[in-house]
Every structure is written in C-alpha cells, then in structure tokens.
Write a protein that holds these residues in place. Structure first.
Motif, PDB file in Angstrom:
ATOM      1  N   VAL A 135       3.779   2.073  -7.326  1.00  0.00           N
ATOM      2  CA  VAL A 135       3.624   0.875  -7.701  1.00  0.00           C
ATOM      3  C   VAL A 135       2.888  -0.214  -7.026  1.00  0.00           C
ATOM      4  CG1 VAL A 135       5.506  -1.255  -7.335  1.00  0.00           C
ATOM      5  CG2 VAL A 135       6.197   1.133  -7.582  1.00  0.00           C
ATOM      6  N   THR A 136       1.897  -0.691  -7.832  1.00  0.00           N
ATOM      7  CA  THR A 136       0.763  -1.504  -7.607  1.00  0.00           C
ATOM      8  C   THR A 136       0.642  -2.985  -7.684  1.00  0.00           C
ATOM      9  OG1 THR A 136      -0.171  -1.244  -9.633  1.00  0.00           O
ATOM     10  CG2 THR A 136      -0.801   0.597  -7.883  1.00  0.00           C
ATOM     11  N   ASP A 137       2.037  -3.389  -8.078  1.00  0.00           N
ATOM     12  CA  ASP A 137       1.939  -4.877  -8.549  1.00  0.00           C
ATOM     13  C   ASP A 137       1.972  -5.739  -7.275  1.00  0.00           C
ATOM     14  OD1 ASP A 137       2.918  -3.574 -11.041  1.00  0.00           O
ATOM     15  OD2 ASP A 137       5.145  -4.026 -10.449  1.00  0.00           O
ATOM     16  N   ASP A 138       2.297  -5.420  -6.024  1.00  0.00           N
ATOM     17  CA  ASP A 138       2.184  -6.284  -5.073  1.00  0.00           C
ATOM     18  C   ASP A 138       0.787  -6.329  -4.060  1.00  0.00           C
ATOM     19  OD1 ASP A 138       4.605  -7.478  -5.718  1.00  0.00           O
ATOM     20  OD2 ASP A 138       5.840  -6.065  -4.336  1.00  0.00           O
ATOM     21  N   ILE A 139      -0.095  -5.604  -4.730  1.00  0.00           N
ATOM     22  CA  ILE A 139      -1.391  -5.280  -3.751  1.00  0.00           C
ATOM     23  C   ILE A 139      -2.281  -6.522  -4.056  1.00  0.00           C
ATOM     24  CG2 ILE A 139      -3.450  -3.863  -3.660  1.00  0.00           C
ATOM     25  CD1 ILE A 139      -2.132  -1.319  -4.541  1.00  0.00           C
ATOM     26  N   ASP A 140      -2.659  -6.971  -2.953  1.00  0.00           N
ATOM     27  CA  ASP A 140      -3.461  -8.362  -3.111  1.00  0.00           C
ATOM     28  C   ASP A 140      -4.579  -7.931  -3.631  1.00  0.00           C
ATOM     29  OD1 ASP A 140      -4.058 -10.979  -1.650  1.00  0.00           O
ATOM     30  OD2 ASP A 140      -5.811  -9.714  -1.109  1.00  0.00           O
ATOM     31  N   ASP A 141      -5.249  -8.811  -4.635  1.00  0.00           N
ATOM     32  CA  ASP A 141      -6.321  -8.668  -5.368  1.00  0.00           C
ATOM     33  C   ASP A 141      -7.601  -8.344  -4.369  1.00  0.00           C
ATOM     34  OD1 ASP A 141      -5.273  -9.023  -7.973  1.00  0.00           O
ATOM     35  OD2 ASP A 141      -5.396 -11.095  -7.672  1.00  0.00           O
ATOM     36  N   GLU A 142      -7.756  -8.968  -3.319  1.00  0.00           N
ATOM     37  CA  GLU A 142      -8.940  -8.761  -2.345  1.00  0.00           C
ATOM     38  C   GLU A 142      -9.065  -7.353  -1.857  1.00  0.00           C
ATOM     39  OE1 GLU A 142     -10.898 -10.849   1.483  1.00  0.00           O
ATOM     40  OE2 GLU A 142      -9.301 -11.535   0.524  1.00  0.00           O
ATOM     41  N   ILE A 143      -7.514  -6.954  -1.397  1.00  0.00           N
ATOM     42  CA  ILE A 143      -7.520  -5.417  -0.968  1.00  0.00           C
ATOM     43  C   ILE A 143      -7.887  -4.669  -2.050  1.00  0.00           C
ATOM     44  CG2 ILE A 143      -6.033  -3.770  -0.063  1.00  0.00           C
ATOM     45  CD1 ILE A 143      -4.697  -5.996   1.428  1.00  0.00           C
ATOM     46  N   ARG A 144      -7.475  -4.633  -3.162  1.00  0.00           N
ATOM     47  CA  ARG A 144      -7.638  -3.753  -4.517  1.00  0.00           C
ATOM     48  C   ARG A 144      -9.243  -3.823  -4.667  1.00  0.00           C
ATOM     49  NH1 ARG A 144      -3.879  -2.978  -8.607  1.00  0.00           N
ATOM     50  NH2 ARG A 144      -2.831  -4.760  -7.935  1.00  0.00           N
ATOM     51  N   MET A 145      -9.970  -5.090  -4.608  1.00  0.00           N
ATOM     52  CA  MET A 145     -11.385  -4.811  -4.873  1.00  0.00           C
ATOM     53  C   MET A 145     -12.184  -4.074  -3.739  1.00  0.00           C
ATOM     54  SD  MET A 145     -11.962  -6.364  -7.675  1.00  0.00           S
ATOM     55  CE  MET A 145     -13.812  -6.551  -7.553  1.00  0.00           C
ATOM     56  N   ASP A 146     -11.623  -4.309  -2.406  1.00  0.00           N
ATOM     57  CA  ASP A 146     -12.287  -3.401  -1.426  1.00  0.00           C
ATOM     58  C   ASP A 146     -12.096  -2.179  -1.658  1.00  0.00           C
ATOM     59  OD1 ASP A 146     -12.944  -5.799  -0.292  1.00  0.00           O
ATOM     60  OD2 ASP A 146     -11.218  -5.882   1.393  1.00  0.00           O
ATOM     61  N   TYR A 147     -11.036  -1.485  -2.229  1.00  0.00           N
ATOM     62  CA  TYR A 147     -10.683  -0.183  -2.461  1.00  0.00           C
ATOM     63  C   TYR A 147     -11.595   0.301  -3.308  1.00  0.00           C
ATOM     64  CZ  TYR A 147      -6.732   0.757   1.028  1.00  0.00           C
ATOM     65  OH  TYR A 147      -6.198   0.955   2.110  1.00  0.00           O
ATOM     66  N   ALA A 148     -11.730  -0.505  -4.455  1.00  0.00           N
ATOM     67  CA  ALA A 148     -12.602  -0.182  -5.583  1.00  0.00           C
ATOM     68  C   ALA A 148     -14.063  -0.042  -5.379  1.00  0.00           C
ATOM     69  CB  ALA A 148     -12.445  -0.974  -6.728  1.00  0.00           C
ATOM     70  N   ILE A 205       0.821  -1.207   0.063  1.00  0.00           N
ATOM     71  CA  ILE A 205      -0.054  -0.247   0.037  1.00  0.00           C
ATOM     72  C   ILE A 205       0.989   1.052   0.015  1.00  0.00           C
ATOM     73  CG2 ILE A 205      -1.736   1.230   1.305  1.00  0.00           C
ATOM     74  CD1 ILE A 205      -2.778  -1.275   0.011  1.00  0.00           C
ATOM     75  N   VAL A 206       1.861   1.344   0.709  1.00  0.00           N
ATOM     76  CA  VAL A 206       2.745   2.366   0.761  1.00  0.00           C
ATOM     77  C   VAL A 206       3.622   2.429  -0.488  1.00  0.00           C
ATOM     78  CG1 VAL A 206       4.798   3.338   1.775  1.00  0.00           C
ATOM     79  CG2 VAL A 206       3.235   2.227   3.415  1.00  0.00           C
ATOM     80  N   ASP A 207       3.887   1.532  -1.117  1.00  0.00           N
ATOM     81  CA  ASP A 207       4.718   1.711  -2.380  1.00  0.00           C
ATOM     82  C   ASP A 207       3.806   2.240  -3.530  1.00  0.00           C
ATOM     83  OD1 ASP A 207       6.946   0.320  -1.386  1.00  0.00           O
ATOM     84  OD2 ASP A 207       6.204  -1.622  -2.303  1.00  0.00           O
ATOM     85  N   ALA A 208       2.372   1.781  -3.511  1.00  0.00           N
ATOM     86  CA  ALA A 208       1.340   2.437  -4.315  1.00  0.00           C
ATOM     87  C   ALA A 208       1.158   3.694  -4.139  1.00  0.00           C
ATOM     88  CB  ALA A 208      -0.089   1.630  -4.304  1.00  0.00           C
ATOM     89  N   LEU A 209       0.861   4.396  -2.875  1.00  0.00           N
ATOM     90  CA  LEU A 209       0.670   5.745  -2.271  1.00  0.00           C
ATOM     91  C   LEU A 209       1.810   6.550  -2.799  1.00  0.00           C
ATOM     92  CD1 LEU A 209      -1.305   5.136   0.862  1.00  0.00           C
ATOM     93  CD2 LEU A 209      -1.827   6.778  -0.748  1.00  0.00           C
ATOM     94  N   VAL A 210       3.206   6.302  -2.461  1.00  0.00           N
ATOM     95  CA  VAL A 210       4.337   6.995  -2.594  1.00  0.00           C
ATOM     96  C   VAL A 210       5.025   6.885  -4.022  1.00  0.00           C
ATOM     97  CG1 VAL A 210       6.659   7.523  -1.715  1.00  0.00           C
ATOM     98  CG2 VAL A 210       4.651   6.771  -0.218  1.00  0.00           C
ATOM     99  N   LEU A 211       4.889   5.788  -4.519  1.00  0.00           N
ATOM    100  CA  LEU A 211       5.568   5.499  -5.664  1.00  0.00           C
ATOM    101  C   LEU A 211       4.913   5.233  -7.151  1.00  0.00           C
ATOM    102  CD1 LEU A 211       8.717   3.533  -4.519  1.00  0.00           C
ATOM    103  CD2 LEU A 211       8.692   6.108  -4.882  1.00  0.00           C
TER     104      LEU A 211
END
Length: 674
Positions: A234-247, A226-232
């Motif tokens: 980089v979204t490659d390592d985000i868990d699919d379930e977490i990504r769906m929850d945010y969406a 999550i920090v990698d995505a927010l700062v840089l």
C-alpha cells in the motif's frame, strides 16, 4: 521453457504490433494446420537429425501462433457490446468498482467495469474498463471496492499523446484493457448497489484489516506509510519527497511488494523448516506449508500481479523438490512467464513485468559468476556483504537498459544504498508480519511498533542523505528502443564470448557496437535540428524554441513544474536540451515577435488596439481568444500559417471562418515546426 516463453512472447508482440492479422479464424486455422504437420512429422517420419530439427521448428512455431491466438482471445474490443462501439450519445452509465479507491487531494481514484449504458433509446448492456476520478467531500460516503455506481454523462476516450515524446497514457492503460476515463463531479454519481465479493474483494478486506493493525501501533504517518508499502504494497500515503528520494537512490523497488519480498519470506520458511526437508514426506510437507504461506501472503497483499508472478515462480520451485527433480531456476522462470502470459498477454507491455523478470534473470545468470570472482570470503559479515553486492550488480546488469529507456536516469550509488535498504527492508517486512500476528497482544505489539518506527526513521534519514550526495543521479539520459535492444544483444554476446572465447563473437559484438553508435548518431543529428513547438497544456499557453541543446520557453505563469515534467520535459530529454531559458508573458509582452531558424513567429495573447502592425510573418500563434483571422488582417498582420494554442476554447476555434486552414492545438495536439 525459456525458449518456449521467448517464442510465445514473439507471437504476442507480433500480434500486438499489428504485424500479424487480427483474424481469429486465420489464427485458429494456422495453429490447427501446424499441429497436424507436427504430429505427422513426429509419428510418420523416421527420426533423425533433420526430422528432429523440423519437428522442433514446428513446435516453436506453434507456440508463437499460440501467442497470436491468445492476444486475439483476450482482446476486449472483440465484444460487440464494448463501449467503444457505441455510436449513440451516452447520457449515463452503470459501473462496478473493481479496485480499491485511492484517496487523492479532491477525489477518489479507482477503476471500474461498465455494466450498462443509458442512451437516448434507453438502458442497454455494455462492457469496458474505465478509470474514474470521483470528486467527493465530507458529506458523501466514500466509495468502496465492488460498489455499483450510476454516473451521469459520457466517459471520455483516452487520447493518444498530444505532445512530442510525452508519456503514452493511452497505450499504458490499454495494456490493462482500459480505454476510457471520467472525471466525475460530486453530484454526478450515486451508489446503486454493492455486489457480492469475489476472491479479490475478500483479499482487499484482509489487506485493509492488516493495514489498520499496522497503523494502530505505528502512529507516525511517515513511518507507517513505509511499513504499509513494504508489508502490504500500500503506497498511497507515502510522501512524494520520500518517494523521490527512494527513486533517485535506486531503492524504490524496496517499496514495491514483489519477488524480493516473496523471496525473503521463502528464505525464512525454508530456514526454519530445513530439518523436515530430509524425507520425501517431509519435503511434501515443507512444500505444501510453504506454498500455503506464500499464497496467503499474496492474498493479504491484494493479489497484485507482481506478487502473483513471484509466488507462481517459487511454487514451481517448491513442487520440483518432492517429485525428486532438481529445480532449474531458468526453467522455473520460463514456466511462470509462460503461464502468466497465457492468462494475460497484455502483461508483456507492463514495465513492472519486464523489470522483475529482467532482474530475476540477471540474478540467475550473473550472480554465480560474480560470487566466484570474489573468491572465498572470511567471516560471515564480509561474505554477506559480498553476496549482497553480487545480487545487486547481477540484477542491475539486465535492468539498467530498461531503466535508461523508460526513466532516463541512473543512480550511481545504488550499491551502497541497497546494502542498507535491503537488510532494513527485510527487518521491516518480517517485523511487520509479526506485528500483524501479535496485534491482539497490545504490550508486545506497541513495543515492536516503536522498534519498527525507529528503523523506518533511520532508513529514511539515510536515503535522504544519499539522495543529497552530489552526483548521486545522472538524469536526462535518452536511448531509443533500438539502442535498448542492441544493449541486450551486446550483453548476450559478451556472455557467449565468456564461455566460448571465439573470435567470431568479437566480430558480432563489434557490429552491435557500430549499430548502437549509428542509432545514437542518427538520433543526435535529428535532435539537434531546430524546432518550434506549441505545446498542448489544457487552458494554458506554452511554446518553445529548441536548437543545439538550448531552448527558449515562452509560457503562462500558471504553467507549473508538474506541467513541465509531464508535457514539456520529455521532448527536452529526447532532443538533448540542457540549457533552458523561460520567459513568462508577465515578464515579456503578450504580443511577441521572434525570428528563429529562418522562420518568423508572432504570438498574440491580447487584443491589438493600436495602429496597424504591418508585419509579415510565417506563423501566427493566437492565445486567449485574442483575435480571429479578420481581426489579424485589420491589425496589419500578413501570415502564412495560423495556429491557435490550447488556451483557446474549442467552441471559439470552431466558430472561426475557414477553420480548415487553422491548426488548433487544443483539438489536434501540439504543433511541431522544423
């Protein structure tokens, strides 16, 4: 600048849709002629209201023709060396990787620029962008940005959608100049060279170094992803379930580095440097220092288009201060869009481009009005909560039509989720940047890393809870492109009505509402028409009968939920299917007879060994290479149309007698019968 950008967009869209001819000579002659007429009008005619109107119209027309010309100049297919123009059989090709490879389950996904091809006549220079999936294992060194690879075989031209209402991958990738892709086996590719890095290459190296620093002090994968995505970004390592929850809660934008993140950094810089912003020299110092920080941030985030858009917008605003011009937010928005579209006109088709500019325009137009409606708020916390609510509402007002059109869903509790996610995201963004800067001092970096990990853990728990609240997400919404445009028209008319309060605009609004209702009724009538679909899913059988909001799906058990989401669900959404009944061939017979909407269908998925069936059917569907037409006749099946589904091999289909009378789903795409 807003008007100029609008006319530039009009010229770009008219050219891309084929309404304007794809003739570079004609476009060049048109813009030269218009410039001559414009100069003649301005220099030789007496200035009055009429000549002003004529010269203004000519100027805006020149801008539209400039958009037309820009599209033609940026069209990669104009090059005679483009791989699409190659007629010979390609045996191998040389490609330079132009994006950082992303690790998937069994391959690396990346993008490349073709440099040469090998045909039967030998190696020749070629051009073209390609999307690559490189299969690899632990014995093969991972590919890196700017590697030059030699790949055996021929790349595949990306096909148009093969199922009704399916996502148009071909158009999506073509907007970025990509017309081919290739799934490359382990032994089909070898490294030939590595070219010298350009600015994008060094940007990727800086991004990877920052990511290693963050991951070192935030070891838990869910937290550091999550920090990698927010700062840089980089979204490659985000868990699919977490990504769906945010969406599903309407806060996925927090994970995509964009104008929100650049705005936070801009605000922090201005806050700390406001004491220097009094004299003209001080304003120049603040502007130059702020631009250096913002462009530096764009550099470490990989120079992604979304960040470049935002940094360009804030740079225009920063320069306006020292030259003693009050920055106009709408003009700043227009200038950034104008420049970016001149540099890359295909960006207009990017969903990210459309959403980001719609959100910023919504905030500029509606935030002041919404903020005034709340009156004066007592207390900093109350004022801040109201301002955050107004920002979220203002952005949503101009993005929700696009959200409905592209994603067919709407999060009901987006306000509450954003009130938590945006402040938490701000803390994580600033904290992550500080962590990178102090990573050389391990004790402080470890302490800050633990604090950031705790914030992410708490935020993820909150988002997960919000996603599980009943009624959080309305799904299956479908609006047509016409309806999307009409919604924007209604919003625009309401804005004018708020200012002018004339009855004529009420009539215009009513007409737009009627148009929206008519478009919806026409689609509703079409959607409730009974239809039978044999879907194209590679090496699998799937067919569906749809009528009146209900459907029966007959499919292999190997047809996964992912297959359904990508290939089948779009048709259900478009046709407003709510009730679905699925039968697998293991549950039913592999020879199925179904009468439907005045038609008779027979599916044969296994050879017939019994007595002749003596059946007369309108449509015979053959799967698993079960029988050819002569065998069907021997089995006593009298049929009108013959359809072979995508579980049959193309070679087997090509071997059929009189194959011109066969509809091959694997070759021609889904079969739709109404």
């Amino acid at each position: 600048m807003i008007r100029m950008s609008a006319f530039l967009m009009a010229g770009i869209l008219l050219s891309m849709r084929g309404i304007l001819p794809s003739s570079l000579i004609m476009a060049s002659k048109a813009i030269i002629l218009l410039i001559i007429l414009y100069l003649g009008t301005v220099l030789f005619l007496r200035r009055n209201s009429v000549t002003g109107l004529i010269s203004g119209g000519l100027g805006l027309t020149i801008i539209s023709v400039l958009g037309w010309l820009t599209v033609l100049l940026h069209d990669p297919l104009r090059s005679p060396e483009h791989i699409l123009h190659v007629q010979e059989r390609i045996l191998a090709y040389e490609v330079e990787l132009t994006s950082v490879p992303v690790r998937k389950e069994q391959s690396w996904k990346t993008r490349g620029r073709i440099r040469a091809i090998c045909a039967e006549t030998g190696w020749t220079n070629s051009t073209g962008e390609i999307q690559l999936y490189l299969r690899t294992d632990s014995t093969i060194q991972a590919p890196v940005y700017h590697d030059v690879l030699v790949v055996e075989g021929s790349p595949d031209e990306i096909r148009s959608p093969t199922n009704p209402d399916e996502f148009d991958l071909k158009s999506y990738l073509a907007a970025g100049g990509i017309y081919h892709r290739d799934f490359v086996g382990r032994k089909q590719w070898t490294k030939a060279d590595c070219t010298s890095y350009d600015i994008f290459g060094y940007s990727q190296l800086a991004r990877q170094w920052c990511q290693r620093r963050l991951d070192l002090f935030i070891p838990a994968k869910q937290e550091h992803s999550i920090v990698d995505a927010l700062v840089l970004g980089v979204t490659d390592d985000i868990d699919d379930e977490i990504r769906m929850d945010y969406a599903s809660t309407g806060v996925i934008h927090v994970l995509a580095v964009s104008g929100l993140h650049v705005g936070v950094i801009y605000g922090v810089i201005i806050f700390f440097l406001k004491r220097f912003n009094r004299s003209r020299q001080g304003k120049w110092l603040v502007a130059l220092f702020s631009m250096a920080i913002l462009w530096g941030y764009a550099f470490v985030t990989g120079l992604s288009p979304s960040v470049l858009r935002a940094v360009a917008m804030f740079s225009v605003a920063l320069i306006a201060g020292p030259i003693q011009r009050k920055p106009n937010a709408l003009n700043t928005l227009g200038v950034s869009a104008f420049v970016l579209l001149l540099l890359q006109p295909s960006m207009i088709l990017s969903v990210g481009f459309q959403l980001s500019y719609a959100a910023v325009l919504g905030i500029i137009v509606f935030y002041p009005v919404l903020n005034r409606l709340g009156g004066k708020q007592k207390g900093r916390l109350t004022r801040w909560l109201w301002q955050m609510t107004c920002v979220s509402l203002a952005a949503q007002l101009l993005t929700f039509p696009l959200t409905l059109y592209y994603f067919h869903q709407f999060p009901l509790y987006f306000l509450l989720a954003n009130l938590v996610a945006i402040p938490a995201g701000t803390l994580l963004l600033i904290g992550g940047m500080v962590l990178v800067c102090i990573s050389g001092f391990e004790p402080a970096a470890m302490l800050l890393g633990k604090a950031l990990g705790f914030i992410v853990f708490t935020l993820n728990d909150f988002i997960r809870w919000m996603a599980e609240v009943p009624g959080n997400l309305i799904q299956g919404i479908y609006i047509t492109g016409t309806q999307c445009i009409l919604i924007y028209g209604m919003i625009g008319v309401l804005c004018i009505l708020w200012i002018q309060k004339r009855f004529g605009w009420v009539v215009v609004f009513f007409v737009l509402c009627c148009g929206y209702a008519a478009a919806g009724w026409m689609h509703h009538a079409q959607a409730h028409t009974a239809r039978f679909i044999v879907y194209h899913i590679r090496n699998k059988s799937a067919m569906e009968w749809q009528e009146g909001g209900s459907s029966l799906l007959l499919a292999d058990s190997s047809v996964s939920d992912q297959d359904i989401d990508y290939h089948i669900r779009p048709s259900r959404i478009a046709n407003r299917v709510r009730a679905v009944h699925r039968v697998t061939f293991e549950e039913g017979m592999k020879i199925s007879y179904i009468p439907f909407a005045g038609h008779t269908f027979l599916y044969v998925g296994q050879p017939w060994r019994g007595e002749p069936l003596n059946l007369q059917v309108d449509h015979l569907i053959i799967g698993k290479e079960a029988m050819d037409p002569p065998e069907a006749m021997m089995a006593g099946i009298d049929f009108g149309n013959l359809i072979t589904d995508s579980s049959n091999g193309i070679g087997w289909v090509e071997s059929l007698p009189d194959k011109s009378k066969v509809y091959a789903v694997g070759r021609e795409g889904a079969s739709v019968i109404k």
